[in-house]
Motif scaffolding. Structure first.
Motif, PDB file in Angstrom:
ATOM      1  N   GLY A   1       0.793  -1.216   0.000  1.00  0.00           N
ATOM      2  CA  GLY A   1       0.000   0.000   0.000  1.00  0.00           C
ATOM      3  C   GLY A   1       0.825   1.265   0.000  1.00  0.00           C
ATOM      4  O   GLY A   1       0.305   2.350  -0.250  1.00  0.00           O
ATOM      5  N   THR A   2       2.114   1.164   0.281  1.00  0.00           N
ATOM      6  CA  THR A   2       2.988   2.333   0.333  1.00  0.00           C
ATOM      7  C   THR A   2       3.500   2.660  -1.061  1.00  0.00           C
ATOM      8  O   THR A   2       3.766   1.770  -1.862  1.00  0.00           O
ATOM      9  CB  THR A   2       4.175   2.066   1.275  1.00  0.00           C
ATOM     10  OG1 THR A   2       3.666   1.660   2.554  1.00  0.00           O
ATOM     11  CG2 THR A   2       5.024   3.297   1.439  1.00  0.00           C
ATOM     12  N   TYR A   3       3.645   3.947  -1.362  1.00  0.00           N
ATOM     13  CA  TYR A   3       4.146   4.324  -2.677  1.00  0.00           C
ATOM     14  C   TYR A   3       5.019   5.570  -2.575  1.00  0.00           C
ATOM     15  O   TYR A   3       4.935   6.362  -1.620  1.00  0.00           O
ATOM     16  CB  TYR A   3       2.987   4.566  -3.651  1.00  0.00           C
ATOM     17  CG  TYR A   3       2.095   5.731  -3.290  1.00  0.00           C
ATOM     18  CD1 TYR A   3       2.358   7.017  -3.757  1.00  0.00           C
ATOM     19  CD2 TYR A   3       0.975   5.549  -2.490  1.00  0.00           C
ATOM     20  CE1 TYR A   3       1.549   8.082  -3.430  1.00  0.00           C
ATOM     21  CE2 TYR A   3       0.147   6.607  -2.167  1.00  0.00           C
ATOM     22  CZ  TYR A   3       0.434   7.874  -2.637  1.00  0.00           C
ATOM     23  OH  TYR A   3      -0.365   8.935  -2.300  1.00  0.00           O
ATOM     24  N   LEU A   4       5.848   5.726  -3.588  1.00  0.00           N
ATOM     25  CA  LEU A   4       6.730   6.872  -3.756  1.00  0.00           C
ATOM     26  C   LEU A   4       6.520   7.388  -5.162  1.00  0.00           C
ATOM     27  O   LEU A   4       6.441   6.599  -6.119  1.00  0.00           O
ATOM     28  CB  LEU A   4       8.186   6.447  -3.550  1.00  0.00           C
ATOM     29  CG  LEU A   4       9.256   7.534  -3.497  1.00  0.00           C
ATOM     30  CD1 LEU A   4       9.122   8.336  -2.211  1.00  0.00           C
ATOM     31  CD2 LEU A   4      10.644   6.908  -3.574  1.00  0.00           C
ATOM     32  N   LEU A   5       6.421   8.714  -5.330  1.00  0.00           N
ATOM     33  CA  LEU A   5       6.199   9.266  -6.659  1.00  0.00           C
ATOM     34  C   LEU A   5       7.060  10.500  -6.878  1.00  0.00           C
ATOM     35  O   LEU A   5       7.535  11.132  -5.941  1.00  0.00           O
ATOM     36  CB  LEU A   5       4.714   9.585  -6.894  1.00  0.00           C
ATOM     37  CG  LEU A   5       3.993  10.606  -6.013  1.00  0.00           C
ATOM     38  CD1 LEU A   5       4.289  12.043  -6.415  1.00  0.00           C
ATOM     39  CD2 LEU A   5       2.498  10.383  -6.053  1.00  0.00           C
ATOM     40  N   GLY A   6       7.235  10.837  -8.150  1.00  0.00           N
ATOM     41  CA  GLY A   6       7.967  12.034  -8.538  1.00  0.00           C
ATOM     42  C   GLY A   6       7.645  12.379  -9.969  1.00  0.00           C
ATOM     43  O   GLY A   6       7.229  11.527 -10.755  1.00  0.00           O
ATOM     44  N   GLY A   7       7.827  13.657 -10.340  1.00  0.00           N
ATOM     45  CA  GLY A   7       7.554  14.045 -11.704  1.00  0.00           C
ATOM     46  C   GLY A   7       7.567  15.541 -11.901  1.00  0.00           C
ATOM     47  O   GLY A   7       8.255  16.290 -11.196  1.00  0.00           O
ATOM     48  N   TYR A   8       6.799  16.000 -12.899  1.00  0.00           N
ATOM     49  CA  TYR A   8       6.762  17.398 -13.329  1.00  0.00           C
ATOM     50  C   TYR A   8       5.440  18.023 -12.915  1.00  0.00           C
ATOM     51  O   TYR A   8       4.388  17.401 -12.995  1.00  0.00           O
ATOM     52  CB  TYR A   8       6.912  17.474 -14.847  1.00  0.00           C
ATOM     53  CG  TYR A   8       6.573  18.817 -15.440  1.00  0.00           C
ATOM     54  CD1 TYR A   8       5.313  19.047 -16.021  1.00  0.00           C
ATOM     55  CD2 TYR A   8       7.480  19.862 -15.421  1.00  0.00           C
ATOM     56  CE1 TYR A   8       4.987  20.281 -16.570  1.00  0.00           C
ATOM     57  CE2 TYR A   8       7.161  21.107 -15.957  1.00  0.00           C
ATOM     58  CZ  TYR A   8       5.916  21.310 -16.530  1.00  0.00           C
ATOM     59  OH  TYR A   8       5.611  22.534 -17.061  1.00  0.00           O
ATOM     60  N   SER A   9       5.480  19.295 -12.494  1.00  0.00           N
ATOM     61  CA  SER A   9       4.279  20.037 -12.119  1.00  0.00           C
ATOM     62  C   SER A   9       4.289  21.412 -12.762  1.00  0.00           C
ATOM     63  O   SER A   9       5.353  22.022 -12.961  1.00  0.00           O
ATOM     64  CB  SER A   9       4.185  20.206 -10.594  1.00  0.00           C
ATOM     65  OG  SER A   9       3.944  18.987  -9.947  1.00  0.00           O
ATOM     66  N   ARG A  10       3.109  21.869 -13.082  1.00  0.00           N
ATOM     67  CA  ARG A  10       2.899  23.228 -13.579  1.00  0.00           C
ATOM     68  C   ARG A  10       2.073  23.962 -12.534  1.00  0.00           C
ATOM     69  O   ARG A  10       0.964  23.542 -12.196  1.00  0.00           O
ATOM     70  CB  ARG A  10       2.171  23.189 -14.915  1.00  0.00           C
ATOM     71  CG  ARG A  10       1.804  24.546 -15.486  1.00  0.00           C
ATOM     72  CD  ARG A  10       2.941  25.149 -16.254  1.00  0.00           C
ATOM     73  NE  ARG A  10       2.507  26.327 -17.007  1.00  0.00           N
ATOM     74  CZ  ARG A  10       3.329  27.094 -17.693  1.00  0.00           C
ATOM     75  NH1 ARG A  10       4.620  26.798 -17.738  1.00  0.00           N
ATOM     76  NH2 ARG A  10       2.897  28.142 -18.352  1.00  0.00           N
ATOM     77  N   LEU A  11       2.623  25.066 -12.002  1.00  0.00           N
ATOM     78  CA  LEU A  11       1.967  25.827 -10.947  1.00  0.00           C
ATOM     79  C   LEU A  11       1.451  27.141 -11.528  1.00  0.00           C
ATOM     80  O   LEU A  11       2.241  27.995 -11.945  1.00  0.00           O
ATOM     81  CB  LEU A  11       2.932  26.119  -9.793  1.00  0.00           C
ATOM     82  CG  LEU A  11       3.800  24.954  -9.297  1.00  0.00           C
ATOM     83  CD1 LEU A  11       4.658  25.396  -8.121  1.00  0.00           C
ATOM     84  CD2 LEU A  11       2.935  23.765  -8.915  1.00  0.00           C
ATOM     85  N   GLU A  12       0.132  27.291 -11.600  1.00  0.00           N
ATOM     86  CA  GLU A  12      -0.502  28.536 -12.041  1.00  0.00           C
ATOM     87  C   GLU A  12      -0.917  29.287 -10.783  1.00  0.00           C
ATOM     88  O   GLU A  12      -1.864  28.881 -10.087  1.00  0.00           O
ATOM     89  CB  GLU A  12      -1.723  28.242 -12.919  1.00  0.00           C
ATOM     90  CG  GLU A  12      -1.425  27.406 -14.152  1.00  0.00           C
ATOM     91  CD  GLU A  12      -0.871  28.233 -15.285  1.00  0.00           C
ATOM     92  OE1 GLU A  12      -0.463  27.642 -16.288  1.00  0.00           O
ATOM     93  OE2 GLU A  12      -0.844  29.480 -15.172  1.00  0.00           O
ATOM     94  N   MET A  13      -0.249  30.408 -10.501  1.00  0.00           N
ATOM     95  CA  MET A  13      -0.441  31.078  -9.226  1.00  0.00           C
ATOM     96  C   MET A  13      -1.626  32.042  -9.219  1.00  0.00           C
ATOM     97  O   MET A  13      -2.023  32.507  -8.165  1.00  0.00           O
ATOM     98  CB  MET A  13       0.835  31.831  -8.840  1.00  0.00           C
ATOM     99  CG  MET A  13       2.059  30.932  -8.721  1.00  0.00           C
ATOM    100  SD  MET A  13       1.840  29.557  -7.550  1.00  0.00           S
ATOM    101  CE  MET A  13       1.682  30.449  -6.013  1.00  0.00           C
ATOM    102  N   GLY A  14      -2.200  32.383 -10.375  1.00  0.00           N
ATOM    103  CA  GLY A  14      -3.357  33.266 -10.398  1.00  0.00           C
ATOM    104  C   GLY A  14      -3.428  34.070 -11.681  1.00  0.00           C
ATOM    105  O   GLY A  14      -2.647  33.863 -12.621  1.00  0.00           O
ATOM    106  N   VAL A  15      -4.382  35.020 -11.716  1.00  0.00           N
ATOM    107  CA  VAL A  15      -4.571  35.842 -12.918  1.00  0.00           C
ATOM    108  C   VAL A  15      -4.393  37.332 -12.646  1.00  0.00           C
ATOM    109  O   VAL A  15      -4.262  38.122 -13.591  1.00  0.00           O
ATOM    110  CB  VAL A  15      -5.975  35.595 -13.529  1.00  0.00           C
ATOM    111  CG1 VAL A  15      -6.082  34.174 -14.031  1.00  0.00           C
ATOM    112  CG2 VAL A  15      -7.072  35.885 -12.509  1.00  0.00           C
ATOM    113  N   ASN A  16      -4.394  37.744 -11.398  1.00  0.00           N
ATOM    114  CA  ASN A  16      -4.265  39.161 -11.061  1.00  0.00           C
ATOM    115  C   ASN A  16      -2.926  39.436 -10.391  1.00  0.00           C
ATOM    116  O   ASN A  16      -2.435  38.610  -9.614  1.00  0.00           O
ATOM    117  CB  ASN A  16      -5.407  39.598 -10.120  1.00  0.00           C
ATOM    118  CG  ASN A  16      -6.765  39.454 -10.775  1.00  0.00           C
ATOM    119  OD1 ASN A  16      -6.936  39.812 -11.936  1.00  0.00           O
ATOM    120  ND2 ASN A  16      -7.742  38.928 -10.024  1.00  0.00           N
TER     121      ASN A  16
END
Length: 600
Positions: free
Chosen positions: A96-111
């Motif tokens: 049941g235990t897992y480890l993950l990693g990868g790429y993320s895109r962070l959109e912080m807002g529009v204003n």
């Protein structure tokens, strides 16, 4: 207390037993989040929510995409900002235990001051607690780190998120079936007794007459029709298969750089190291070096590339075809601008290893590298195409063995593809840019129904002239995205593991958001409106298309490559026929044919 202890033991056993057989399952989940933002952003900690979709390649390895949204409030007060995280991950599970990693895109807002986006890498640790064989409680802790943050005076940031939610597992356990239940003690004396029949008494053998006629030969079973036969799949199993062995390699490269970089095509070199997790999946790191020169100018910067890839392998005879994708970081090393920057990029590739001996293989590959954002001064996107050829050494001996493959007929296949779209306009010569998409394939006996959705992202905006009806005016428009929807019939005539594929059908192509750059002769607002109307009328057209390629089957998985040509359309912003070279992978999710049964 005893009841709680028994419940805890049941959950632990469920995490091990129920979670052990996950190969080829799909995981759907929803979750709540609690995020701690880095102090440089000046945002309060906040609750949010999101969803995920995962697919288990094996019992221990999966791919996953997820997205989440929160409405965070500035610590100094003021209106909230909508923060959105999107991620692609490689997940390694044990029980049941897992480890993950990868790429993320962070959109912080529009204003302002949160109207920006960041590219980040992430890592997480979590646990699935199986409540039933298809439902699990999932908890996770994850951290996000953007290597480059040009905002907030370039300070580094680290965000942390905790999540909890439910996951549902679909499609069963694939080829890894659960172990059968043990027989009751009363039925363990013999297989005959377990089948419900008492053992037969011993009988002395009957003597055979000296001149007895020979028994009639048994009739051979009727042959299975070729189109229904399950064909054996070949894979390398030397020393237990490719699993748990290493691949070492060196290669030469030839790179076509993005036009915005003003660099000549260049020869280079590099090396790679891979670990095979299973016979069909491996993880690979590689590095490369080049020293290109400017097309216009005298600078000759050093370029260093580093990549991490997930590789899907499909053996065929003495060949080991593969498809890979992952993350690339490349650095231009020069003391003078504009070649003193570093970019983060995504890459995809298709290639082949041809085994010369049991340990040595010739490896050739075509790869596309794409930067969603580039730090090149004045640049927006970046795209490179790299061809490589070299030698690879495998630490374990490879020999050929046979493995059963699933039937190809009457299957639902879902897949993805990527490649290059080759096109021209009435303002620009023939050029090529990346195109990616997904498709749906329903197979019959020797034909299949094919539907796809694709989008091309131009590295640099393209220009096209549009004639305005009933005037002598000409509007010049720029655009950077083309969408294509295709439907048709494909034919697979040979029914082999490596088989040609051809077909055709209809397509709808659409130029997205053309922007007016100039209009010769336009004076009034009505002239400008007429120019936009003319561009909209010529931005969408219908076409015929024809495809030719090759399909390589390995169990439920198929790797393919193909060429597509479309017809031309009068007035369309892309002039003449378009050409597409693509590679991809598709996976069978099960049968597309319902069996009809009757009870008598």
């Amino acid at each position: 207390m005893r009841v709680l202890s028994m419940l805890g033991m049941a959950l632990a056993c469920g995490a091990t037993t129920l979670g052990a057989q996950r190969s080829h399952r799909i995981e759907l989940g929803g979750f709540g989040t609690y995020t701690r933002y880095d102090p440089i952003f000046g945002l309060e900690r906040q609750f949010g929510g999101g969803g995920r979709l995962g697919f288990f390649l094996t019992n221990n390895i999966g791919l996953e995409v997820d997205g989440s949204v929160t409405k965070a409030a500035p610590t100094a007060g003021g209106p909230t900002t909508q923060v959105r995280f999107g991620s692609v991950s490689l997940v390694l599970s044990t029980g049941g235990t897992y480890l993950l990693g990868g790429y993320s895109r962070l959109e912080m807002g529009v204003n302002p001051p949160y109207n920006f986006s960041l590219n980040a890498v992430h890592g997480g640790l979590g646990q699935r607690l199986f409540l039933t064989d298809r439902v699990a409680l999932r908890i996770e802790a994850r951290a996000y780190y953007p290597p480059n943050n040009p905002y907030f005076a370039g300070k580094k940031s680290l965000d942390a998120t905790a999540s909890a939610g439910l996951s549902v597992f679909l499609l069963g356990g694939g080829p890894h079936e659960a172990a059968p239940r043990p027989l009751p003690p009363a039925q363990r004396e013999s297989v005959v007794v377990a089948a419900g029949r008492p053992p037969a008494p011993a009988v002395a053998p009957t003597p055979t007459p000296a001149f007895a006629p020979a028994p009639a030969p048994a009739l051979a079973p009727a042959p299975t029709p070729a189109v229904e036969r399950r064909t054996p799949a070949v894979h390398f199993v030397g020393e237990g298969g490719h699993a748990d062995q290493f691949e070492f390699g060196a290669f030469g490269s030839y790179t076509r750089y993005d036009r915005a970089y003003n660099l000549k095509n260049q020869v280079g070199g590099g090396g790679r190291l891979a670990l095979f997790i299973s016979d069909k999946v491996s993880i690979e790191v590689e590095g490369g070096f080049q020293r290109p020169t400017q097309k216009l100018g005298t600078l000759s910067p050093q370029l260093v590339l580093g990549s991490v890839s997930l590789v899907f392998n499909a053996p065929a005879g003495r060949n080991l075809f593969y498809l890979l994708g992952g993350y690339t970081r490349f650095t231009f090393r020069d003391t003078l601008p504009p070649y003193d920057f570093t970019d983060n990029a995504l890459h995809g590739a298709i290639g082949d290893r041809f085994f010369l001996t049991d340990h040595l293989a010739l490896r050739v590959e075509g790869r596309a590298v794409w930067s969603p954002t580039t730090n090149l001064p004045g640049g927006k996107l970046g795209g490179q195409i790299i061809g490589t050829a070299g030698l690879s050494y495998f630490t374990a001996k490879g020999r050929l063995a046979q493995a059963r493959a699933i039937g190809w007929q009457h299957q639902w296949f879902w897949g993805g593809q990527g490649g290059v779209l080759i096109y021209k306009t009435n303002r620009q010569p023939l050029t090529y840019d990346p195109i990616i998409g997904g498709h749906w394939l329903i197979t019959g006996k020797r034909t299949a129904l094919y539907t796809s959705f694709e989008q091309a992202f131009f590295v640099s905006p393209v220009l096209a002239d549009v004639a305005i009806p009933n005037t002598d005016f000409v509007g010049t428009f720029s655009f950077s995205n083309v969408r294509r929807i295709m439907g048709g019939i494909l034919a697979f005539p040979t029914q082999q593991r490596i088989q040609p594929v051809t077909g055709g059908g209809f397509a709808l192509m659409q130029i997205l958001t053309p922007e007016l750059q100039g209009c010769s002769g336009c004076v009034t607002k009505a002239d400008t409106v007429a120019a936009f109307d003319a561009a909209d009328a010529n931005a969408s057209k219908a076409f015929f298309w024809v495809m030719g390629g090759v399909d390589i089957r390995q169990g439920r998985l198929s790797i393919f490559g193909h060429y597509i040509i479309t017809s031309s359309a009068k007035g369309f912003l892309l002039q003449g026929p378009t050409h597409t070279l693509q590679g991809g992978v598709r996976y069978s999710l099960g049968t597309a044919k319902e069996e009809v049964t009757q009870e008598h």
